[in-house]
Design a protein around this motif. Sequence first.
Motif, PDB file in Angstrom:
ATOM      1  N   PHE A  84      38.964  31.725  40.458  1.00 47.62           N
ATOM      2  CA  PHE A  84      38.044  31.276  41.492  1.00 47.62           C
ATOM      3  C   PHE A  84      36.610  31.181  40.960  1.00 47.62           C
ATOM      4  CE2 PHE A  84      41.623  33.064  43.798  1.00 47.62           C
ATOM      5  CZ  PHE A  84      41.862  32.093  44.756  1.00 47.62           C
ATOM      6  N   ARG A  95      42.346  36.252  39.079  1.00 48.58           N
ATOM      7  CA  ARG A  95      41.130  36.665  39.780  1.00 48.58           C
ATOM      8  C   ARG A  95      39.908  35.867  39.307  1.00 48.58           C
ATOM      9  NH1 ARG A  95      44.472  40.973  39.722  1.00 48.58           N
ATOM     10  NH2 ARG A  95      44.420  42.402  41.511  1.00 48.58           N
ATOM     11  N   GLU A 137      36.391  28.083  38.836  1.00 46.13           N
ATOM     12  CA  GLU A 137      36.463  26.852  39.616  1.00 46.13           C
ATOM     13  C   GLU A 137      35.092  26.219  39.814  1.00 46.13           C
ATOM     14  OE1 GLU A 137      38.754  24.966  41.139  1.00 46.13           O
ATOM     15  OE2 GLU A 137      40.420  26.042  40.236  1.00 46.13           O
ATOM     16  N   ALA A 159      35.442  38.017  49.928  1.00 45.91           N
ATOM     17  CA  ALA A 159      36.370  39.129  50.145  1.00 45.91           C
ATOM     18  C   ALA A 159      36.378  40.122  48.994  1.00 45.91           C
ATOM     19  CB  ALA A 159      37.791  38.575  50.352  1.00 45.91           C
ATOM     20  N   ASN A 160      35.772  39.788  47.864  1.00 44.24           N
ATOM     21  CA  ASN A 160      35.757  40.681  46.693  1.00 44.24           C
ATOM     22  C   ASN A 160      34.332  40.832  46.167  1.00 44.24           C
ATOM     23  OD1 ASN A 160      38.854  41.077  45.937  1.00 44.24           O
ATOM     24  ND2 ASN A 160      38.547  38.910  46.488  1.00 44.24           N
ATOM     25  N   ASP A 198      38.120  27.819  49.682  1.00 40.94           N
ATOM     26  CA  ASP A 198      38.949  28.900  49.118  1.00 40.94           C
ATOM     27  C   ASP A 198      38.118  29.805  48.199  1.00 40.94           C
ATOM     28  OD1 ASP A 198      41.090  27.841  50.469  1.00 40.94           O
ATOM     29  OD2 ASP A 198      41.854  26.714  48.737  1.00 40.94           O
ATOM     30  N   CYS A 199      37.273  29.195  47.381  1.00 38.69           N
ATOM     31  CA  CYS A 199      36.454  29.996  46.458  1.00 38.69           C
ATOM     32  C   CYS A 199      35.449  30.859  47.210  1.00 38.69           C
ATOM     33  CB  CYS A 199      35.726  29.075  45.479  1.00 38.69           C
ATOM     34  SG  CYS A 199      36.810  28.199  44.332  1.00 38.69           S
ATOM     35  N   ARG A 220      38.780  23.224  48.178  1.00 39.82           N
ATOM     36  CA  ARG A 220      38.677  24.123  47.027  1.00 39.82           C
ATOM     37  C   ARG A 220      37.460  25.040  47.159  1.00 39.82           C
ATOM     38  NH1 ARG A 220      38.861  21.377  41.228  1.00 39.82           N
ATOM     39  NH2 ARG A 220      40.952  20.919  42.026  1.00 39.82           N
ATOM     40  N   TYR A 246      33.277  42.500  42.422  1.00 40.22           N
ATOM     41  CA  TYR A 246      33.299  41.883  41.103  1.00 40.22           C
ATOM     42  C   TYR A 246      31.874  41.601  40.629  1.00 40.22           C
ATOM     43  CZ  TYR A 246      38.276  41.102  41.895  1.00 40.22           C
ATOM     44  OH  TYR A 246      39.612  41.281  42.133  1.00 40.22           O
ATOM     45  N   ALA A 299      35.716  31.980  50.266  1.00 40.16           N
ATOM     46  CA  ALA A 299      36.440  33.042  50.958  1.00 40.16           C
ATOM     47  C   ALA A 299      36.850  34.151  49.999  1.00 40.16           C
ATOM     48  CB  ALA A 299      37.666  32.451  51.662  1.00 40.16           C
ATOM     49  N   TYR A 300      37.290  33.800  48.777  1.00 41.48           N
ATOM     50  CA  TYR A 300      37.725  34.810  47.826  1.00 41.48           C
ATOM     51  C   TYR A 300      36.552  35.646  47.338  1.00 41.48           C
ATOM     52  CZ  TYR A 300      39.925  37.009  43.802  1.00 41.48           C
ATOM     53  OH  TYR A 300      40.394  37.924  42.914  1.00 41.48           O
ATOM     54  N   VAL A 301      35.452  34.984  47.011  1.00 38.81           N
ATOM     55  CA  VAL A 301      34.293  35.731  46.518  1.00 38.81           C
ATOM     56  C   VAL A 301      33.728  36.626  47.608  1.00 38.81           C
ATOM     57  CG1 VAL A 301      31.943  35.491  45.632  1.00 38.81           C
ATOM     58  CG2 VAL A 301      33.751  33.987  44.788  1.00 38.81           C
TER      59      VAL A 301
END
Length: 412
Positions: A46, A43, A49, A85-86, A78-79, A75, A89, A81-83
């Motif tokens: 990202f 987790r 990164e 979606a969450n 992707d980072c 890259r 955190y 999109a992940y941040v």
Amino acid sequence: MFDELLQLHAQVANSSQALSGSTETLLGEKQALLEFAEALRARLKFFDEFELAANQFAAAAAAPDNAELMPLLNRLDDCIAYVAANPQYADAVAYATKFRQLHSRALGLVRGRVQTVLRQAAQIVQAAVAEAAASQTATAAGQPGLPSRAANGQQQQPVGRNSSMGRAGPVLPEGVEVSLLYVRFRAAAEPVLKGLFLDLEAKASRPEYARLLDDCRQMYCQIRLQLVEPRLTARLSSLASQPLPQLVRSGTEQLLRLSQLEGQLLEQLFGTTGGVVPRLQQLGPNGVPLQAPLSTFLAEGLRPLLEPLGQLLYDLLRPRFVQLADMEVLAELIDILQHEVLRDQLLRRAGPGGEALMPALSRALADLQERLIYRSQAYIKDHVEGYQAKADDLAYPAKLEAAAAKAAAASN
């Protein structure tokens, strides 16, 4: 004694069993902690990164090619999109801002790299064109007895907004012109840009990539216009002394040929869509989006380039149209534009870019039709409405008898 040994053995066995149980418990806890750490690392990867991406951005900015650009953008995508979606955190909002800023800088780097490659290709072509023009001028100057237009009293009409024959240079042979403007430009730009444009087109469903691809296409059209406009100006200026019907045919032929070549070059660099991203899709009867023909995308991609070039021919023709008084010539020109050019040659010879030439040619046709209507109305007013019959005009049947007698005498 034996009983004591048995008792000690039992104690040791119990201690060993307890130790084994504790060891297994510790190993289980260790494995759980390792799995937790691995999940946490996955987790946090990202978030970590960002530093790696920042270093990669610095390397990509200093690299002479595009090998690091698209992996960096992938890259960062992707980072982001992940941040996004969450958001639960800690520091997710701050990292999202950092990633977007770095992503914007990377897109700017791509835009700058494309502009640099296009300018370098244009400079190579301009140098080659200047060398070919100088060689041709020197060859012509070394041949005695070549009549000049100034010596013959023929003045060429300047073509274009800021162009003239002096600025456009001599007309190069068609094969040399195609080799320099298209083959050499493609050889300089395609190895670097074609793969990059295809990668951007694959991501064009996202607005930022669609805007970047559109910006690249606009830059491409501007640079191509700077290269092609002087050459077209020179050719149109060399045709300006021709009779008007022949000038219309020759000028439109130059435009159609240029449109076909530019369409091929655009497709080679940007792919079959010409760097155009569909913004709105029409829906079919079942609600399924209709796919527009590929020629529509190429035509839209060529529009910023071909519309100014079509305006060059229109600017050359219109002053001569408004001075034309012969209705037969006007009707002939209308027939040439309406039937030969717009209905036949435009779609058959111009390629997908023919649609971009339609506005200028349609305006020229409308001017001719308006001029013909005006001249017809003037003729009706001067020769029909104001007609005053004379006695000789009404001398019937004497005029018919005289004509019959003259014909009979001629036959005898």
